[in-house]
Every structure is written in C-alpha cells, then in structure tokens.
Design a protein around this motif. Sequence first.
Motif, PDB file in Angstrom:
ATOM      1  N   ASP A 152     118.137  34.638 118.974  1.00 40.21           N
ATOM      2  CA  ASP A 152     117.867  33.195 119.046  1.00 40.21           C
ATOM      3  C   ASP A 152     116.519  32.828 118.426  1.00 40.21           C
ATOM      4  O   ASP A 152     116.383  31.807 117.751  1.00 40.21           O
ATOM      5  CB  ASP A 152     117.903  32.716 120.507  1.00 40.21           C
ATOM      6  CG  ASP A 152     119.313  32.730 121.088  1.00 40.21           C
ATOM      7  OD1 ASP A 152     120.267  32.872 120.301  1.00 40.21           O
ATOM      8  OD2 ASP A 152     119.454  32.609 122.322  1.00 40.21           O
ATOM      9  N   GLU A 153     115.520  33.711 118.656  1.00 39.23           N
ATOM     10  CA  GLU A 153     114.188  33.439 118.098  1.00 39.23           C
ATOM     11  C   GLU A 153     114.214  33.522 116.572  1.00 39.23           C
ATOM     12  O   GLU A 153     113.581  32.709 115.875  1.00 39.23           O
ATOM     13  CB  GLU A 153     113.158  34.414 118.672  1.00 39.23           C
ATOM     14  CG  GLU A 153     112.901  34.268 120.160  1.00 39.23           C
ATOM     15  CD  GLU A 153     112.340  32.912 120.566  1.00 39.23           C
ATOM     16  OE1 GLU A 153     111.866  32.172 119.688  1.00 39.23           O
ATOM     17  OE2 GLU A 153     112.402  32.589 121.764  1.00 39.23           O
ATOM     18  N   ILE A 154     114.954  34.493 116.040  1.00 38.63           N
ATOM     19  CA  ILE A 154     115.072  34.622 114.580  1.00 38.63           C
ATOM     20  C   ILE A 154     115.852  33.438 114.011  1.00 38.63           C
ATOM     21  O   ILE A 154     115.511  32.907 112.944  1.00 38.63           O
ATOM     22  CB  ILE A 154     115.730  35.963 114.209  1.00 38.63           C
ATOM     23  CG1 ILE A 154     114.818  37.128 114.626  1.00 38.63           C
ATOM     24  CG2 ILE A 154     116.033  36.033 112.716  1.00 38.63           C
ATOM     25  CD1 ILE A 154     115.476  38.494 114.558  1.00 38.63           C
ATOM     26  N   LEU A 155     116.884  33.016 114.730  1.00 40.49           N
ATOM     27  CA  LEU A 155     117.654  31.836 114.301  1.00 40.49           C
ATOM     28  C   LEU A 155     116.762  30.601 114.225  1.00 40.49           C
ATOM     29  O   LEU A 155     116.791  29.844 113.237  1.00 40.49           O
ATOM     30  CB  LEU A 155     118.811  31.594 115.272  1.00 40.49           C
ATOM     31  CG  LEU A 155     119.627  30.312 115.054  1.00 40.49           C
ATOM     32  CD1 LEU A 155     120.305  30.315 113.692  1.00 40.49           C
ATOM     33  CD2 LEU A 155     120.650  30.123 116.161  1.00 40.49           C
ATOM     34  N   LYS A 156     115.954  30.395 115.259  1.00 35.89           N
ATOM     35  CA  LYS A 156     115.027  29.250 115.265  1.00 35.89           C
ATOM     36  C   LYS A 156     114.105  29.279 114.043  1.00 35.89           C
ATOM     37  O   LYS A 156     113.895  28.271 113.385  1.00 35.89           O
ATOM     38  CB  LYS A 156     114.169  29.254 116.532  1.00 35.89           C
ATOM     39  CG  LYS A 156     114.841  28.729 117.781  1.00 35.89           C
ATOM     40  CD  LYS A 156     113.822  28.691 118.921  1.00 35.89           C
ATOM     41  CE  LYS A 156     114.463  28.295 120.227  1.00 35.89           C
ATOM     42  NZ  LYS A 156     113.475  28.272 121.332  1.00 35.89           N
ATOM     43  N   PHE A 157     113.558  30.469 113.787  1.00 32.82           N
ATOM     44  CA  PHE A 157     112.644  30.611 112.661  1.00 32.82           C
ATOM     45  C   PHE A 157     113.354  30.306 111.338  1.00 32.82           C
ATOM     46  O   PHE A 157     112.811  29.618 110.466  1.00 32.82           O
ATOM     47  CB  PHE A 157     112.065  32.032 112.643  1.00 32.82           C
ATOM     48  CG  PHE A 157     111.394  32.392 111.356  1.00 32.82           C
ATOM     49  CD1 PHE A 157     110.202  31.785 110.986  1.00 32.82           C
ATOM     50  CD2 PHE A 157     111.970  33.317 110.487  1.00 32.82           C
ATOM     51  CE1 PHE A 157     109.582  32.104 109.780  1.00 32.82           C
ATOM     52  CE2 PHE A 157     111.353  33.645 109.286  1.00 32.82           C
ATOM     53  CZ  PHE A 157     110.163  33.031 108.930  1.00 32.82           C
TER      54      PHE A 157
END
Length: 592
Positions: free
Chosen positions: A207-212
């Motif tokens: 999810d954090e990579i997706l946000k980025f």
Amino acid sequence: MAVEELQSIIKRCQILEEQDFKEEDFGLFQLAGQRCIDEGHIDQLLEIIQNEKNKVIVKNMGWNLVGPVVRSLLRIEKEDDKRKCHFLLLDLLVKLCNPKELLLGLLELIEEPSGKQISQIILLLLQPLQTVIQKLRNNKAYSVGLALSTLWSQLSLLPVPYSKEQIQADDYGLCQCCKALIEFTKPFVECVIDNKENSVENEKLKDEILKFCLKSLKCPLLTAQFLEQSEEAGDDPLKCFASEIIGFLSAIGYPFPKMIFNHGRKKKTWDYLEFEEEEDKQLSDSMASLAYLVFVQGISIDQLPMVLSPSYLLQFNMGYIEVLLQRTEESVFSKGVDLLENGLLRIEDNSLLHQYLEIKSFLTVPQGLVKIMTLCPIETLRRKGLAVLQLYINKLDPQGKYTLFRCLLNTSNHSGVEAFIIQNIKNQIDISLKKTHNKWFTGPQLISLLDLVLVLPEGAETDLLQNSDRIMASLNLLRYLVIKDNEKDNQTGLWTELEKIENNFLKPLHTGLNMSKAHYEAEIKNSQEVQKSKDHCSLNVGREEIPNMPPEMQLKVLHSALFTFDLIESVLARVEELIETKTKSTSEENMG
C-alpha cells in the motif's frame, strides 16, 4: 581541545550502563563531536567511533553526529580529499547507530533544505536511508511509507524541467533524484514480490509503494514534458522514471489496465479503496497522468488487451481527458488534447454513436477544447484544439454531430467558434443533399437547428462588429440553402420558414447595420476633428472603450469596422436578391 573534550565525555559514559545515559550526556556528546568535525579532526573522530570500547555509546549517541557530518559535506568542494573521510564517517554511523533514531534523524535532514540543496541532500542520503530501513526489524512498511512520503514532499517543491535543454541541464537535480529514487525503492518492491504469504506487513508495504507511485504520477509526471518519440527514450530521464513507476505498479499487483478501467466505477476490481475515498481528486489526476503515459507515450501499452474496441477505449479515457483539460497549466491540458487525439485517430469517421453524448464527459470535453481555442495564449495549442475538435466532429454519427452542434451553439459564447460550428452545419447539409440523406440535416430537425443560427442574439441591438464572424457564416449558410434547395423541393424546410427567418434575422440585421454605420460614421467625423487639434481621445469600438488612441490609429480602426459592415451588407443584399429571384421563378412556374 575538541577531541580531548569528546574523549572525556566518552570516558565518563564508558562506566555507565546503557539505560543510565542522561539527556545531558547526549547533548555534550553531540556538541563535542560537532566541534571535532568543524575543526577538521575527522581522522581522530573516526578512531573514536571505530573503537570497540565505545560501541554502546556510539550506538545510542552517534546518530546525533549525522547532521553535522552531512552539513559539513555540503560545504566541502567535490574535489576536496576531505570528502572521502566524511563519507567513511557517515557510513560508520549508519552501520553502528540505532536504526530507529537514525531514520528520524535522516528524514529531518531531508526536510531541512530548500531550492537546489533539496536534490543535493536527497542524493547524499538515499543510500544511507535505504540501509537504515533495511536494518529495521519492525514496522518496516511504516518506515518505507514515511521515507517515501518525505522524499516525495521535497521533490514536489522542485521545478519540473520543461524543454530538452532544461532536462539535460537539470539545474535543480529533479531528474537525478527521480533516477536515484527508483533505485531506492526497488528493494522494497522486490520484498513485496518475494513475499508470497501476503502477510499483513507485506500488504501494508504494498500500500505504501502504491501511494508513492500514485503521487509520482501526479508530481512530477503530470506536468512533465517528454522528449519527442523519435529521440532515444533512454535519453529522457523523466520518461524512464514514468516507465519504472508503471513497472512498480504492475509488479505489486496493480497493472495499469486494472487501475484505469476500474477507477471511478462503483464496483471496483482493485481493492485499494481507502486511498481513493480519501483523495479522489488527487487520484483522478494520477489516473489521468497514467492514461496519457500509456496511450500517448506508449509505456507498457503491450499490456493492453487487444480485444478492446477503439470506442470502448475512448469512453474510458474521456473522463481522464476531462480531468486534464480542466487544469490551467499548458503542460497539463495539452496532454488532454493529445490523449483525445490519440483516441479519436483509432476510430472511423461517422462511427462514434450519438449515445456516447449521454455521458457527461463527451459534451464537457469539446467545451474544454473551445476554452483552449479561445483563451490559450499559445497559438500552436489554439490551432491544435481547433483541429482536434474538428476531428471529434468527424468521428460522430449524424445525430451525434447534430447534438454537439446544438450544445456548442448554446454554450460557446464566441463568434469565431459559432462561425466554425455553422460552417460544419453547412458541410453536413451539403453531404445530406448530395450524397446520403439523413433526417438530422434536412426538414424539421434542421429547422430546429437553424433557429439557433439564423437569428441575432439581441435583435437589432446586437453588437455586429463583435458578432461579425457568426453573422457572415450565417449569411453564407443561408445563401447556400437558397441556391441549393428549390422552393418546389424544399428538402431543408427553408422555404416554409422564410418569413420567420426574415423577421428574426434579415430585418433586424438591416436595422442593426444602419444603426452601426451611422454610429461609426459619426465617430470618424469626430476623430477627424480631433486629428486637426492634434489631441488624443477615447474611442468606442463595439461596446468597448479604447482610451488614449492616436487619431491616425482611431481612423484606421473605424474604417476597418465600416468595411466589415459593408461586407456584411453586400452578402445580405446578395442573399435577398437570390430569395427574390427564387420566389419569383417559383411563382411564374405555378402561374404557368
């Protein structure tokens, strides 16, 4: 002196247990260590840090020295031999210190600078930051997210290079940072791929990579300009960054077809709903940027299912085109025009069904093109907007064209645009009379459309100069109809509506011309008198007052206006002459 002071503090702390270190000890250690750096005692400081006896002290207190080391590095010239020792010291601190404290310290350093120093700090600290995060045992996903968010926030402050020269110069270091940021993120993407168990922590990391990735699609990629396709793609750092970001999305389970075709649906097949609900507008910008990168720049387009029809693709892209056209930055709305053109070129003429115009974006997008055509200060973009609007008209079926013409005549509020639409109406009538008859441009449907065309918006009081393009186009259309459609055949319905056209259009136009010519002739007379007195004065052209214009320029403007009225009057006279000739001929035939 500074070295002795540091050694004295360390000697006192060596006899203490780790939990007995006081806040005062941390402060004294930092001050003494910073003085060692400032005074150039790097070699002695390295010895102290490497001493095994000081391991516990360095682990707990050493992170405080990272800031002074980094600031000192920024002051040293690149060619200076001292840099090697500074980097060695920085590497040791990263290796030996508490990773949790180091993470916060590094992120604080990244947040500090502004201007060109932003990229310098980021390029300096990305590798240490990556190492520190990989050393963390718990909450790795949270730490990755915090780091990526901090880095993105700083990068978003840098100006995005626009031209090829700016990209190559990279004065603010954005392109270098984008390349380095990809290398920073890769291990965490690989971590998601390698973890097949889909643990809670792994899902958080995903999810954090997706946000980025979504943030990166908006900034810098939404406003970024890319080098021409004919040039080597490898020479364009921003395009390489875009390609890597799209690759990351696919690698973590979000290939672009899955995202583009399901964003905005009530029932989605990609499940990251939290981000969408919280930041829908930001996500729309990101998705629009993604659509442009795929369809116009061709990044990862081979992932697109071949079975999708061109009209289906256009339908899904239309919402993204609308998002791009609503932006005021030329670098963004020009992408909307390019994305629309790309979709339309895949479609055959006259094949885009009128039912698509029931979708809101299929009407708001051409209205967005009209704004570009009339308001954009860049001529090439205005011309591109006009060409793509014509392309859009060409692709619609007859009923679609008819619906769009009505919409634009009611909403454009621009004489030149209305003249363009009226010319298109004339072209469609011509096709209907000569080639393929259709009910939308003959008979009752056409008359309903002509009611919007063959009329003066404010009767005889209409500003004829401001509306001259529309009026001339309307007269030319009327002249065409009179010539091509006989009263006997009356295919267009013109002859049964002639009295209404005369009352709503021709007679008020006569009156308006007489009033306008009288006004401008009086203005010319007044201007000539002013010219004799060698003075400046204001001038009313149409309903706009132009102040302090030299008399010679005034006369030129006024005579130009009179010439326009004469031109309108001559076409009007020709139209009335043709009507009279046709009606007289029909009467004689009936009598005969």
